[in-house]
Structures are given as C-alpha cells and as structure tokens.
Design an enzyme around this catalytic site. Structure first.
Site, PDB file in Angstrom:
ATOM      1  N   ARG A 114       0.474   0.445  -9.329  1.00 21.88           N
ATOM      2  CA  ARG A 114       1.753   1.187  -9.142  1.00 21.88           C
ATOM      3  C   ARG A 114       2.219   1.820 -10.294  1.00 21.88           C
ATOM      4  NH1 ARG A 114       5.806   2.230  -4.948  1.00 21.88           N
ATOM      5  NH2 ARG A 114       4.626   1.219  -3.249  1.00 21.88           N
TER       6      ARG A 114
ATOM      7  N   GLU B  19      14.220  -0.202  -3.980  1.00 26.50           N
ATOM      8  CA  GLU B  19      13.873  -0.440  -5.405  1.00 26.50           C
ATOM      9  C   GLU B  19      13.926   0.843  -6.040  1.00 26.50           C
ATOM     10  OE1 GLU B  19       9.520  -2.776  -5.190  1.00 26.50           O
ATOM     11  OE2 GLU B  19       9.850  -1.149  -3.583  1.00 26.50           O
TER      12      GLU B  19
END
Length: 795
Positions: free
Chosen positions: A351, A753
């Site tokens: 990621r 997030e």
C-alpha cells in the site's frame, strides 16, 4: 516553549475560528448541534450520538476486562525475552512456581497444535523456541490466581540466552539482504532515460519513524473452556474471525470448536488486527493446560515491549522535473522496517507503493520496496496501513522541488495533480475516474486565505529572529478497499421481533469509530423505523462467520451494505405480505417514519409486523455484500485494487522556536470528502481525531531503541502522544459537497484512514518554517519533528 505565547501572535486568514463553530455548520440542514433532539425523520445523514456514548461516559459500557469472571478464573502474565537476538538455552521457572498463588507455567512444549501462528507467511512462533528474536518476545506465561501474582512471578523466571548478533537498523538489514519477504518493484515508462533528459534533477534521503498505537484499552483476552473441547474467547480484536482461526490452529481443533466475541474495543487503530490474536492464543493455551478459564491483560509497559508498531521507513529518491516543478521522472527505494517476522508487512509495504503517487501523476517511475528483517517487535497495521508512509515521501519531494525552484509549494503540487481525461492513470494502472483534486484544493486555498497568509508569514519571519512560522497545503487521495481482494466481503443478520423492534448483527467490530451507530442508521432507514428501535449486538463468529477485519476504512462500506441488504430482504417480505392484503403491487408499498403505506391504507410498522408473524412470514434475514469492480495482479501490483478514492486537503500553519526546537500547530483548515455523510458528527470526529493522531506521528511520537535492542520509549513518561493542549484553537473542518460517484452505502465515503494523512500538511509547514529560518532553501527534517530533530534540521 521558551518564547511567550504572544510571540506566536493570533493566526490570521479567511474563515471563522473555533472547532465547535466549524463542526456544527457542517452537520445537517436545520441542525445546530451534534446532539440535537431527534424527530421522527430519516436516520441517515443526521448527527446522531454514538450508540454507546452515554454508557461509556457513565462507566457502564462493558469491555473485556469488565466482564464478570467465571468462578475459577486464573490470570496470566508473559515471560519476556531480555535479549534482542540469541539462542534460548534454558528457562528456569522454579523460583516463579514457588511464589504465592502461582498455578503453572506455559511454554512452547505445551502447544498441542502448530507451534507457529496461523499467519499467511507462517513465520512467527507462538512462543519463542530455540531462538529469541527481539527484546520483549514472549517465551511463555506464568499463570496465577491474581493478575499481580502472575506478573510478580513472571519477573522471577530466569532465562539462559546466548547472545547472537542483532540487526537494529533498517539500512544495515538492507545491506545484509535480511528480508522477511522478497523485494517488490513497480515500474512504468523509462525513468532512467527520463531522468537523463530532465531539465532539473534532485535526489535525497528521508527517515520516517514508527508509531505506537496507544489504544486506551490495552491488549486483553479471556479464554473459557466449554464442554466437548469447545471454547469461548472474549477478545479485544478488530478481526474475530482471525482470532478464531488462530486459536483453533494452536489448539489443534477445527474452527467450529471456537467462538470469538467482541462487543467493543477501547481503541484499535490497526493494533488489534493481528496482535490481538496473540493474546487470545496464549490465554487459550494456558486455559487448556490448566483446565480453567484464563484472562491475559498486558500492562502498558509490556504492551509496548510485546506488540508491533507502525512500520518505520527509510527512503532514497531521485527526481527529474521541469521549470514549473512538474515531475518528469522518479526513482524511489523504500526500506521497510518490518521487525523480526512478516505479520502484515507485505500488504503494508504494497500500500505504501500504491500511495507513493498520492494526488500526483507519475509518468516514468520506478519504486523498489525492500521488506527488511530487524531484531525488534514485528511491526503491524496502523491507521493508513502503509499509505501515510507513501504519501509523506511524495509530499517531501514536491516540497523540496518547490524550494529548489523558489516556487510556491502549492503551485508545484497543483502542477502535478492528476488530470481529468488525461494524465489520469496511476502507476499501478488504475484510472482515476472520480478526480476532484483541483476544485477541492482550490476551494480550500480560497476559503482559508492561503496566499494572503503566506505573504504575512514571510513578512513575520523577516522581522522575527527567534519564532519562525510556516504554512502548507497538502492533499490526500486515498484508495478505499482491502488490497487483498478476498477481504472485500461482509455478512450481516437483521431480526425484526414481534413488537416491531429490530436487532442487527454484523461482522464488523466497534472500536469507538461509530460503526454500529452508522449501521443502525442504515437499517433504520431501510425498514422505515425510528433509529431508536434498532439495536446492535456484539460481534460474534457464531453469528456471522468468516468476517473480514474491521480495517482498510471499509467497516461501514462492507458491513453497512450487508446489513442494508439483510434489512431489505425483511422489508421485501413485509411488502409482499402487505401488498397481498391491500391487493396492490409490492413496489407500491413504502416504509417511512414507522409506518407501512400502500395506496389503500397506512399501518403502523408494529401492526404490520404482528400481522405478518401471525401469517408465518419470515421476519429475519441475512445479507451479504462483496465490493464490485476491484481486481489486481498480486505479482505486478497492477489493476484496480480500490473501489473508489476519498479526497481531502488541509492547510496547516505552524511556528517553531529556533532556540529550543519546540513547535506548535497554530491553525488548521480542512476540506474533506466523505461523500454524503451518514453521520456528520461522527465523521467530523474522525477527521479531527485522524488529523491529531497524524500530528502525533509526525511531531512528538518518537520510538527509540537502545543499542541492546531494548525499546526505551515504553511508557507515557517517555512516549509523547498529543494531548488537548496540542489541539489548535482554530480548527475548521468542512465537508466537500458531492456524494460518492460509486454506488456505496448511502452515497457515503470511508472516513477512518484518509484524514490521518491530512496531518502531513503540518509536517510540511514545519519544513517550510525550517527552510525560512535557515535561509538556504533547505529543510533536512526527519519525522517525527521533535524539538531535537528540529534543532538538527536548523543546523
């Protein structure tokens, strides 16, 4: 700080000040407060209080350690390695077992199943065996009648460890090719040729530290043996299904012998995605050996020493760019400090690669990621899951380019934004189809008076010899979905009882983020009943099996949609029944504000439910959802790993004291994209909390390991998280006005997030202040920007 508060002055710029004023203006039409009384109206889109808020404030909300203990419950404490790396030659437990209240010791030899945890990589021992790999690695447990008896006895265990060389630095690990997983490289175009032909070139290094999760409720598990070798595990976990699998694997049982329950956590932030499974396994092993229920709760010091953190990163980079700052080439090496085992390091590092672009088009690029093994705690998931470590790098590079060219950093960032219809494909070959970067950032810059403030800050710095200010706007483009495609699925159950009340159970977990509240709102509107008629029950593997972790910001997207589908099935059953009574089509039946309405009649929901039950109509249902459109090649890391992107931008203004290195965030203005908010009060809280947690990562939360591998910052006395005094008085939050362009629940977007990375604007503002103080256009600041590190950067 040594300087007087007055030296910072009153921050100036556009927009009203004050957090409450900012938040309340973004709630919903006609609402003046997040806790305004509710009228009979749709539940979604309203600023409803968290479903457990009153219970939490009153102290009546139950956490794992609050559960009444079954008669005969014992308590466990861990035996911790005292060496960073070594051969474990012996464990002397005689002194510990002779202490009052001690009932036994559990070591690796007492594991009936696989001695390795059931992780994907299968490389982490449940208890240390022949070798210890970090200070604080759990070697075994002491089990006693009380918590304190167990902890005192655990400290009396004598360990015989033959020291081995320890690798504590990520660059040393890379030089020795010490990796937990093979390196990964993503490449597009011809970056070497593009670099050679670029008008300008810059290169550099960056160090970004890790972060302790510091959840209010520490790691805890309570294992209860049931009949016929079945087990009930209470676990403070973001992933009950994984805890179930891990416990069964360690006990040598099938998954159906283990049930895991979690009503709520006192914070998680990713630290309870895998790490909670360790405690559940340890407690279950102790309970099996001693045939008694066992609770294991780590104290704060042990929690620090045992559990993994956010992954620290080190970077080497080289960039080519034109006179306007637009990137023409980029080569990046990422060194990921994974700790001693893989845990979730693979997907975290992936990621980081995915988010190295952040909001910017990269034409010719190569990103090489090395997943380095070191002799420290095995690092794990943390809010953003590698995304922040990717985003901060590209923001640092663009900030350096702007200073090199003597351009406004915002102008350089805007020059590199993804375009609409052109320059719209990421380096991993996903089209950016919902791009709102330019209008969102431009609106924020106008609303907060960025350019006027930048001029005033330059004037301030020219006349202020000690206190220097800086300002920065940085954007966020964050992909929403698990990068492991299989986790993008969810299930839920909805029960309607004969009195018209509704109960919902889903596979997600509540850690304070308001997941249950939002799902109750979704179910209430789907059935057309008041919000107050809906209750959420504890997450339990015996109700919704095989559930994914509550992570990747996907808790509401996945579980909310599954619950909506379950409620829709019940509603359709009721609609078909009522349509039969009134001789109309089921499509003509509507459910609204506690009523069931047809062209011929209006019935109360309770009345319709009673009549349906009397006619044997099913009043409960399951629901299942899997995220559409996503796919990608795990080998090349190309495809569409994300369903959509969430966007945002923050303007941060800061000040530094050049004598002490201390700093302060003076003003924050945020414009963030949550789609159509399901609950504006909760979403504003998530944005504010994410930003402040991000500021902690980048300014005060420094992890320090001593030369012997011992974590020196292992308690609140040595590790500084943000407090109320770190929150600026001027803290404005606004929502972007568009709904989600993808078909997501209620038109919403994930909010867990993405706001975390808005705090990078504060770090970039600190670098702006450092550069202005130095006067040479350089800002060699690492993260976190502690007072010591600011002084080093000032030279």
């Amino acid at each position: 700080m040594n300087a007087r508060d007055d030296d910072y002055g009153t921050a100036t710029g556009g927009g009203p000040t004050g957090r409450a004023a900012a938040g309340e203006r973004n709630l919903a039409p006609g609402t003046d407060s997040p806790h305004a009384p509710t009228a009979p109206e749709p539940a979604m889109g309203r600023p409803r209080p968290h479903e457990s808020a009153r219970a939490q404030v009153a102290g009546s909300a139950t956490y794992i350690d609050d559960i009444p203990e079954v008669k005969g419950t014992l308590h466990a404490a861990p035996i911790l390695s005292t060496a960073a790396h070594g051969k474990l030659r012996g464990v002397d437990t005689a002194a510990a077992q002779a202490m009052p209240g001690v009932r036994g010791v559990v070591l690796a030899r007492d594991i009936p199943g696989d001695p390795l945890l059931a992780t994907f990589v299968h490389d982490e021992p449940i208890f240390a065996g022949a070798t210890v790999h970090h200070v604080g690695q759990v070697i075994g447990l002491v089990v006693a009648d009380t918590v304190m008896e167990a902890r005192r006895a655990a400290r009396q265990v004598k360990l015989d460890i033959e020291p081995l060389p320890a690798v504590l630095d990520v660059r040393e690990a890379h030089a020795k090719q010490s990796y937990v997983l093979p390196p990964v490289t993503v490449r597009r175009g011809e970056p070497e040729k593009a670099l050679a032909s670029s008008k300008h070139r810059l290169s550099g290094q960056l160090e970004v530290g890790g972060q302790e999760h510091f959840y209010l409720e520490g790691q805890v598990a309570y294992a209860m043996p049931l009949e016929q070798d079945q087990w009930w595990i209470y676990s403070s976990t973001q992933h009950p299904g994984e805890v179930q699998h891990w416990v069964a694997h360690a006990l040598g049982l099938e998954n159906n012998a283990v049930t895991v329950e979690c009503r709520r956590m006192g914070g998680g932030f990713g630290g309870k995605e895998t790490q909670a499974g360790h405690l559940a396994v340890w407690a279950a092993l102790a309970a099996r050996k001693l045939r008694r229920p066992v609770k294991l709760r780590l104290d704060r010091d042990d929690d620090f020493m045992v559990t993994g953190k956010r992954h620290p990163f080190a970077y080497d980079w080289e960039a080519g760019f034109g006179g306007d700052g637009r990137l023409t080439a980029l080569k990046v090496t990422m060194l990921v400090n994974c700790g001693f085992s893989a845990d979730l390091s693979g997907p975290v590092a992936d990621r980081a690669i995915f988010h190295t672009d952040n909001a910017y088009y990269l034409s010719d690029v190569e990103i090489a990621s090395y997943r380095c093994r070191t002799n420290v705690q095995s690092h794990t998931a943390f809010r953003g899951f590698g995304g922040p470590q990717g985003v901060i790098l590209i923001e640092a590079i663009l900030g350096d380019i702007a200073r090199h060219l003597k351009l406004d950093p915002l102008a350089v960032r805007q020059a590199n934004f993804y375009g609409v219809g052109e320059r719209d494909e990421t380096h991993y070959r996903m089209k950016v189809e919902d791009n709102i970067l330019q209008p969102l950032v431009s609106q924020l810059a106008r609303d907060c008076g960025y350019r006027q403030r930048r001029e005033r800050i330059a004037a301030w710095n020219a006349t202020s010899p000690i206190i220097k200010r800086g300002i920065a706007i940085t954007p966020v483009k964050f992909g929403i979905s698990f990068t492991a495609t299989l986790f993008n699925q969810a299930g839920a159950l909805v029960h309607v009882f004969t009195d018209g009340s509704v109960q919902v159970n889903h596979g997600g977990t509540e850690m304070g983020q308001g997941l249950n509240t939002k799902i109750m709102q979704v179910v209430a509107d789907e059935l057309g009943v008041p919000f107050e008629r809906v209750k959420c029950t504890a997450t339990e593997t015996g109700k919704v099996p095989n559930a994914s972790a509550t992570a990747a910001s996907s808790g509401t997207d996945l579980n909310g949609r599954a619950a909506q589908f379950a409620a829709r099935n019940v509603r359709d059953n009721l609609a078909a029944f009522v349509a039969g009574l009134d001789s109309c089509g089921a499509g003509a039946v509507t459910f609204r504000l506690g009523q069931v309405i047809t062209p011929k009649s209006t019935r109360g929901f309770d009345e319709a439910v009673k009549a349906a039950y009397a006619n044997r109509i099913q009043l409960w249902s399951d629901g299942f959802y899997r995220t559409p459109k996503i796919h990608y090649d795990k080998v090349t890391l190309t495809g569409r790993p994300f369903y959509y992107f969430a966007y945002g931008a923050a303007c941060s203004e800061v000040a530094i004291d050049t004598l002490t290195g201390e700093s302060r965030v003076l003003k924050v203005d945020i414009l963030h994209d949550v789609g159509t908010s399901l609950n504006p009060a909760i979403d504003i809280g998530q944005i504010e909390g994410g930003y402040i947690q991000g500021v902690g990562w980048l300014t005060t939360e420094q992890l320090v390991w001593n030369a012997d591998g011992r974590l020196a910052t292992h308690a609140p006395s040595t590790y500084k998280i943000p407090a109320t005094g770190d929150v600026p008085e001027h803290f404005n939050v606004r929502f972007w006005h568009e709904g989600n362009r993808e078909d997501n629940v209620g038109g919403s977007k994930a909010v867990g997030e993405p706001p975390f990375m808005l705090a990078i604007s504060a770090w970039e503002a600190l670098r702006d202040a450092v550069a202005q103080a130095r006067g040479d256009g350089r800002a060699p600041l690492v993260a976190p920007a502690t007072a010591e590190n600011v002084l080093k950067a000032l030279g």
